[in-house]
Structure formats: structure tokens, C-alpha cells
Design an enzyme around this catalytic site. Structure first.
Site, mmCIF file in Angstrom:
data_model
loop_
_atom_site.group_PDB
_atom_site.id
_atom_site.type_symbol
_atom_site.label_atom_id
_atom_site.label_comp_id
_atom_site.label_asym_id
_atom_site.label_seq_id
_atom_site.Cartn_x
_atom_site.Cartn_y
_atom_site.Cartn_z
ATOM 1 N N GLY A 56 0.853 -1.196 0.000
ATOM 2 C CA GLY A 56 0.000 0.000 0.000
ATOM 3 C C GLY A 56 0.882 1.236 0.000
ATOM 4 O O GLY A 56 2.077 1.151 0.305
ATOM 5 N N CYS A 83 5.283 -6.009 1.771
ATOM 6 C CA CYS A 83 5.632 -4.589 1.671
ATOM 7 C C CYS A 83 4.941 -3.771 2.775
ATOM 8 O O CYS A 83 5.298 -3.902 3.936
ATOM 9 C CB CYS A 83 5.311 -4.074 0.264
ATOM 10 S SG CYS A 83 6.163 -2.522 -0.066
ATOM 11 N N TYR A 84 3.908 -2.990 2.450
ATOM 12 C CA TYR A 84 3.214 -2.264 3.528
ATOM 13 C C TYR A 84 2.700 -3.247 4.576
ATOM 14 O O TYR A 84 2.760 -2.977 5.785
ATOM 15 C CB TYR A 84 2.048 -1.441 2.959
ATOM 16 C CG TYR A 84 1.288 -0.712 4.038
ATOM 17 C CD1 TYR A 84 1.732 0.511 4.515
ATOM 18 C CD2 TYR A 84 0.139 -1.276 4.615
ATOM 19 C CE1 TYR A 84 1.054 1.167 5.538
ATOM 20 C CE2 TYR A 84 -0.539 -0.633 5.637
ATOM 21 C CZ TYR A 84 -0.085 0.587 6.093
ATOM 22 O OH TYR A 84 -0.742 1.231 7.102
ATOM 23 N N HIS A 170 8.002 -7.829 -3.313
ATOM 24 C CA HIS A 170 6.712 -8.280 -3.859
ATOM 25 C C HIS A 170 6.840 -9.663 -4.517
ATOM 26 O O HIS A 170 7.238 -9.753 -5.673
ATOM 27 C CB HIS A 170 6.206 -7.268 -4.899
ATOM 28 C CG HIS A 170 5.758 -5.993 -4.273
ATOM 29 N ND1 HIS A 170 4.472 -5.801 -3.828
ATOM 30 C CD2 HIS A 170 6.432 -4.857 -3.988
ATOM 31 C CE1 HIS A 170 4.364 -4.596 -3.300
ATOM 32 N NE2 HIS A 170 5.543 -3.998 -3.383
ATOM 33 N N GLU A 172 4.584 -11.479 -5.632
ATOM 34 C CA GLU A 172 3.525 -11.710 -6.622
ATOM 35 C C GLU A 172 3.898 -11.255 -8.020
ATOM 36 O O GLU A 172 3.281 -11.678 -8.997
ATOM 37 C CB GLU A 172 2.218 -11.025 -6.175
ATOM 38 C CG GLU A 172 2.224 -9.494 -6.193
ATOM 39 C CD GLU A 172 2.855 -8.836 -4.967
ATOM 40 O OE1 GLU A 172 3.644 -9.505 -4.267
ATOM 41 O OE2 GLU A 172 2.586 -7.654 -4.725
ATOM 42 N N SER A 224 -21.999 -9.417 -26.445
ATOM 43 C CA SER A 224 -21.331 -8.881 -27.641
ATOM 44 C C SER A 224 -20.734 -10.006 -28.469
ATOM 45 O O SER A 224 -20.335 -9.803 -29.604
ATOM 46 C CB SER A 224 -20.209 -7.943 -27.217
ATOM 47 O OG SER A 224 -19.172 -8.698 -26.618
ATOM 48 N N GLY A 225 -20.646 -11.209 -27.868
ATOM 49 C CA GLY A 225 -19.987 -12.305 -28.555
ATOM 50 C C GLY A 225 -18.513 -12.380 -28.190
ATOM 51 O O GLY A 225 -17.834 -13.337 -28.504
ATOM 52 N N GLY A 226 -18.013 -11.355 -27.506
ATOM 53 C CA GLY A 226 -16.638 -11.390 -27.001
ATOM 54 C C GLY A 226 -16.556 -12.381 -25.851
ATOM 55 O O GLY A 226 -17.585 -12.807 -25.313
ATOM 56 N N VAL A 227 -15.322 -12.721 -25.466
ATOM 57 C CA VAL A 227 -15.175 -13.796 -24.483
ATOM 58 C C VAL A 227 -15.791 -13.438 -23.132
ATOM 59 O O VAL A 227 -16.462 -14.266 -22.512
ATOM 60 C CB VAL A 227 -13.695 -14.258 -24.354
ATOM 61 C CG1 VAL A 227 -12.772 -13.142 -24.039
ATOM 62 C CG2 VAL A 227 -13.557 -15.336 -23.322
ATOM 63 N N ASP A 228 -15.634 -12.182 -22.679
ATOM 64 C CA ASP A 228 -16.080 -11.852 -21.317
ATOM 65 C C ASP A 228 -17.608 -11.931 -21.191
ATOM 66 O O ASP A 228 -18.128 -12.575 -20.281
ATOM 67 C CB ASP A 228 -15.609 -10.448 -20.911
ATOM 68 C CG ASP A 228 -14.098 -10.310 -21.027
ATOM 69 O OD1 ASP A 228 -13.415 -11.350 -21.052
ATOM 70 O OD2 ASP A 228 -13.614 -9.171 -21.107
ATOM 71 N N SER A 229 -18.311 -11.271 -22.126
ATOM 72 C CA SER A 229 -19.774 -11.294 -21.984
ATOM 73 C C SER A 229 -20.301 -12.694 -22.283
ATOM 74 O O SER A 229 -21.315 -13.116 -21.717
ATOM 75 C CB SER A 229 -20.449 -10.230 -22.855
ATOM 76 O OG SER A 229 -20.265 -10.482 -24.214
ATOM 77 N N SER A 230 -19.609 -13.454 -23.138
ATOM 78 C CA SER A 230 -20.067 -14.823 -23.414
ATOM 79 C C SER A 230 -19.944 -15.700 -22.172
ATOM 80 O O SER A 230 -20.867 -16.458 -21.842
ATOM 81 C CB SER A 230 -19.252 -15.460 -24.544
ATOM 82 O OG SER A 230 -19.406 -14.735 -25.720
ATOM 83 N N LYS A 370 -7.930 -12.062 -17.725
ATOM 84 C CA LYS A 370 -8.407 -12.574 -19.016
ATOM 85 C C LYS A 370 -8.135 -14.071 -19.196
ATOM 86 O O LYS A 370 -9.014 -14.821 -19.618
ATOM 87 C CB LYS A 370 -7.706 -11.784 -20.128
ATOM 88 C CG LYS A 370 -8.315 -11.980 -21.483
ATOM 89 C CD LYS A 370 -9.484 -11.072 -21.654
ATOM 90 C CE LYS A 370 -10.047 -11.036 -23.023
ATOM 91 N NZ LYS A 370 -11.129 -10.024 -23.084
#
Ligand code: XMP
Length: 514
Positions: A56, A83-84, A170, A172, A224-230, A370
Site C-alpha cells: 500500500g 511490503c506495507y 513483492h 507476486e 457482444s460475442g466477445g469472451v467476457d460477456s459470453s 483474461k
């Protein structure tokens, strides 16, 4: 519901909070990020196997610095401070944290004590990513220093008896070469997780949670047919079946066959139980775009018209309780620091209207990256050609046609783009490409075809490599492939007599042409 193993990440406002969660999920352990203000009671209820404090921007010794209760260290739950979070642990347990004489930023060699469980299997000198101006001057009672650098005497510390660990760097971020190993050690050796979580567990649990939340309510999704909304739509369909209505607006600016492909998957004869409405609004969009050349005006017209069409359909459906959006983590702007994030509909790409009558927005993918969304998509049985689609902008081909958009130009760019994608895929040259497509320049030039003069358009081919789409470099496509694509385009696509390749990076160009 069966209690799943949870690693809880408490968010103190650092940049990499979701990245920590993602690294833990990569170890097959479920992980969630919550604000640092979560009470001890709430934490006990969640019953996590371990807790990670994030980094942070604050200095822990200032009055308004975010803190946690000391009681948290007495629950017997293993804690890793980063870290923080490392400073916070030292500060609350009465060590001393001050401004460091030397700040450390970037790649730094750290000498670790490999006898610590946190560092099992880690090289004694290992490169870690640092970003701090404060440091631990004195570790709290019962703690032992387990790592140092030339500039920082306490790069990591542990109190094995109370299972408390802290690192100044970090683990990560990928720049910390052995960071994943450290997180793996924390999760498995220290927290004793068994690692049974996989993407299928996410899918299963999310479906169950959605079902409980929605009950008999009605849900609306802009697809929309994109991966996220599908992926979001399929999750909802599995959860509440035909209580879900998906509205797919075909604005006439999609890639070749895209509208039919989306309909084949989600429509009446598709594989999912849901109400699917396809709105063929091509004419409506072309009319609005007639005579408009300015890129920003075009974008605004397409965005606004999309909203109008969606809104009209939403009204026909009647009262809708929930609106689903395929927002994924990189879209989330607010970190949820200290309060639950307020995401309004207009924050999401595509800009849905504020005034559709719904109780709440549901964003089942908002914690995922993603590639995790893609894994969930495969798990849900969505065809891989949809899951691995390259990104496609909301305004579609409207921003890949320079200048005025007409039905004829859309047809040209659709055909050229389909040829380009087909040949690149066939040659296996698409592996690793961030994005590649054809665009229609507004330039016409003289050519010769079958002894006759032509005066036709030039198609531009673009291919970029990028990790985050903020910057990109022009990718190399083998010459034989380009040659074949160019030949096919001029032979098969009426109205094109020249093919150009865009060698520009971003910056100074952008990925899309407008
Ligand atoms: P640029 O052209 O800004 O594109 O370099 C970066 C990435 O964003 C995508 N893009 C959009 N995506 N709505 C979207 O959903 C948009 O209006 C939009 N404009 C650009 C582009 O395809 C690339 O991946």
C-alpha cells in the site's frame, strides 16, 4: 455450501492486490481480496486457511495509515505481510518502522535464509522486486530476520510459533524470480492447504451463488460475442436458465459471419437455455454514420446508438431485476479500498444505460484476469474459437474503416480481414500475436488488372505483439504469408487493388486505426 479452502487477501491499497490473488489461485487454492476494514468477526466467519496483507502507498507510522486489529495476529491463522503489510505487522506487534536511509526500487538481490519454510527451495541469493521508502528498523519480539539486502537489514522476517511471516519485496510480480515458489510455500507448507481448487470449482461455486442470489428474479445481459460477456452469459444461463435474456445488438460492424456465429452458440438452436434476442440494427447504424468522417464522432454515434437499441429492447422485456456485465479485473477501476466498489453501468465498455430498471449489477468475473476467464469459458463448454478470440473493439469495424462508413466498405474490410485471419491461422503464424486484423484505408490508388486501369481502395494489414494493449510493437508475419494474403485479397475482394502492411508500434500509432 461446502466450505472451501480460502486464502484471504486484505487490501491495503497496493497496486498488485489482484495479482496476489491470482498467484494463489495458480497454486489451486481459492483466494479473494477484501478491504482491510473487514472486522475480525467477519474474518473468523470466512474461516480462511491463511491471510495475506497487501502492499500500500501509506507509511504505517502516520495518523491516517490503514491498520488492522492486533487481535488478528492472535487467531492462530498464518499471515503473510507484503511490503506495507510487512511494515504493518512489525508496527502493530511493536517493532519499529522508519523511513529507510536508502529506498529500494526495482530488481534487487536478496540474501535469504533457506532454512525458513517460506524460502524452502529458493536460491540463497535471489532477485526480488522492491518498492519501498520505509523499512523495519527493529523486528518485534519473537521474530527472526530471514532475508536482507545490502541496503535493507530486514527484507523478510518470521515468527514461526505464531505462523507470522513478512516480506519487504513483492513475491507476486514476475520480476521476483522465485516469488511463486515463496507463495506456494506459504500456501502449502505454512497454511497447510490441500490445493483442491480449480477453475471448475470457481464455475460450480459461482453458479450456485448466482442461483441463491437471483432466486426467481429476471436477468438481462448485453452479449457482444466477445469472451467476457459470453462467459458471463453462460454462467448465468447455467444458474438461472431462461430467467436470463441476452440481447445481442448486431450493429453491422462485426467481423465476417460473427453475428451468425454468436447466434449459433446462444440462439434458439444453440447449446444454452436462455432467451436470446438478436437485433439486426445494421441499417440503423449505417444511416446514423452516413457522411460522418471524424473518428470521435463516429465512436460517439455508435456508442449512443448501441445504448438506444439496447434500451428499447430492455423496455420490451419489462421489469428486470439484475443486469449482468462481463467486467473482468483489468476493467475494474476502483480497488474497493475500505468500501465495496461502486460500479455503475456506464463504467463498463459499451456504456449501458443507467436508467434500465434493475436492482443490481451482477459482475461474476470481476475478480478474474483474461486468461482465467478463458479457462472458465472452456470449463463451461464454450467453443474454443470463441474463448480464444482476439480482442475486438466495441465500435467494431467502424474504427477500422478510415473516414465515412458505408455498407460497401464494411463488406470489403470483412472479406479482407477473413482472408488475413484464415491464412495467418493456417500458417500457424497467429501464435503469440496480441491482435491482428485488416483495416480499410480511405486511400484509393491506381492499379492495373487484366490490362485495365483500376482506381480502388488500399487495405492495411496490422499485427501487433503486446502484453497489456497499452503499448505494442508491430509483429513480424512471414513474408510468404503476407504475399499470399495480399494476392488473395486483391483477387477475391472487389474494390481493393493494393495491400499495405502497418509497421508502426504503439506509441506513436494506436492499435486500431481510429
Ligand atoms: P488502441 O487502438 O487504443 O486499442 O491502441 C487498444 C486496445 O483496445 C481495443 N479498443 C477498444 N475496445 N471499445 C473496446 O471494447 C473500444 O471503443 C475500443 N477501442 C480500442 C483495441 O482493439 C485494442 O485491443
Amino acid at each position: 455450501m461446502e466450505q472451501k479452502e480460502l486464502i484471504l487477501v486484505l487490501d491495503f491499497g497496493g497496486q498488485y492486490n489482484q495479482l496476489i490473488a491470482r498467484r494463489v489461485r495458480e497454486c489451486n487454492v481459492y483466494c479473494e481480496v477484501k478491504p482491510y476494514t473487514l472486522s475480525v468477526e467477519e474474518i473468523k466467519k470466512l474461516n480462511p486457511k491463511g491471510i495475506i496483507f497487501t502492499g500500500g502507498p501509506s507509511s504505517v507510522y502516520t495518523n491516517d495509515a490503514p491498520r488492522c486489529s492486533k487481535e488478528l495476529f492472535e487467531l492462530g491463522i498464518p499471515i503473510l505481510g507484503i511490503c506495507y503489510g510487512c511494515h504493518l505487522m512489525a508496527y502493530i506487534l511493536e517493532g519499529s518502522v522508519v523511513t529507510a536511509p536508502i529506498s529500494e526500487y526495482g530488481h534487487t538481490e536478496v540474501q535469504i535464509d533457506s532454512s525458513s519454510a517460506l524460502f524452502s527451495g529458493v536460491s540463497e541469493k535471489t532477485v526480488c522486486w522492491m518498492s519501498h521508502t520505509d523499512y523495519i528498523e527493529k523486528v518485534p519480539e519473537h521474530f527472526k530476520v530471514i532475508a536482507k539486502t545490502n541496503a535493507c537489514p530486514t527484507s523478510a522476517m518470521e515468527d514461526t510459533e505464531h505462523k507470522l511471516y513478512a516480506v519487504q519485496f513483492h513475491p507476486e510480480v514476475l520480476h521476483t524470480v522465485e516469488g511463486s515458489k515463496m507463495l506456494y510455500n506459504f500456501v502449502y507448507t505454512i497454511c497447510q492447504c490441500s490445493g483442491t481448487w480449480k477453475m471448475d470449482s470457481f464455475v460450480e461455486t459461482t453458479i450456485q451463488e448466482l442461483r441463491e442470489k437471483i432466486g426467481t428474479g429476471k436477468v438481462l445481459c448485453a452479449l457482444s460475442g466477445g469472451v467476457d460477456s459470453s462467459v458471463a452469459a453462460v454462467l448465468l444461463s447455467k444458474a438461472v436458465g431462461n430467467q436470463l435474456t441476452c440481447v445481442f445488438v448486431d450493429h453491422g460492424l462485426l467481423r465476417k459471419n460473427e453475428g451468425d456465429e454468436v447466434e449459433a452458440v446462444f440462439g434458439l438452436n444453440g447449446s444454452y437455455e436462455l432467451n436470446f434476442i438478436r437485433i439486426n440494427a445494421q441499417e440503423r447504424f449505417y444511416n446514423k454514420l452516413q457522411g460522418v468522417e471524424d473518428p470521435e464522432k463516429k465512436r460517439k454515434i455508435i456508442g449512443e446508438e448501441f445504448i438506444r437499441v439496447f434500451e428499447e429492447e430492455a423496455k420490451k422485456i419489462g421489469t428486470v431485476d439484475y443486469l449482468v456485465q462481463g467486467t473482468i479485473y483489468p476493467d475494474v477501476i476502483e480497488s474497493g479500498l475500505g468500501k465495496s466498489a461502486v460500479i455503475k453501468s456506464h463504467h463498463n465498455v459499451g456504456g449501458l444505460p443507467d436508467y434500465v430498471d434493475f436492482k443490481e449489477i451482477i459482475e461474476p468475473l470481476r475478480l478474474l484476469f483474461k486468461d482465467e476467464v478463458r479457462k472458465a469459458g472452456l470449463e463451461l463448454g464454450i467453443p474454443s474459437h470463441l474463448v480464444y478470440r482476439q480482442p475486438f473493439p466495441g465500435p467494431g469495424l467502424g474504427v477500422r474503416i478510415i473516414g465515412e462508413v458505408t455498407a460497401q466498405k464494411v463488406h470489403i474490410v470483412q472479406e479482407a480481414d477473413a482472408i488475413y485471419r484464415e491464412e495467418v491461422e493456417k500458417a500457424g503464424a497467429d501464435r503469440g500475436l496480441g491482435q491482428y486484423f485488416a483495416a480499410l484505408t480511405n486511400m484509393r490508388s491506381v492499379g492495373v488488372m487484366g490490362d485495365g486501369r483500376t482506381y480502388d481502395y488500399a487495405i492495411a494489414l496490422r499485427a501487433v505483439n503486446t502484453s497489456d494493449f497499452m503499448t505494442a510493437e508491430a509483429a513480424q508475419i512471414p513474408w510468404e504469408v503476407l504475399n499470399k494474403v495480399a494476392n488473395r485479397i486483391v483477387n477475391e475482394v472487389k474494390g481493393v487493388n493494393r495491400v499495405l502492411f502497418d509497421c508502426t508500434g504503439k506509441p506513436p500509432a494506436t492499435i486500431e486505426f481510429e
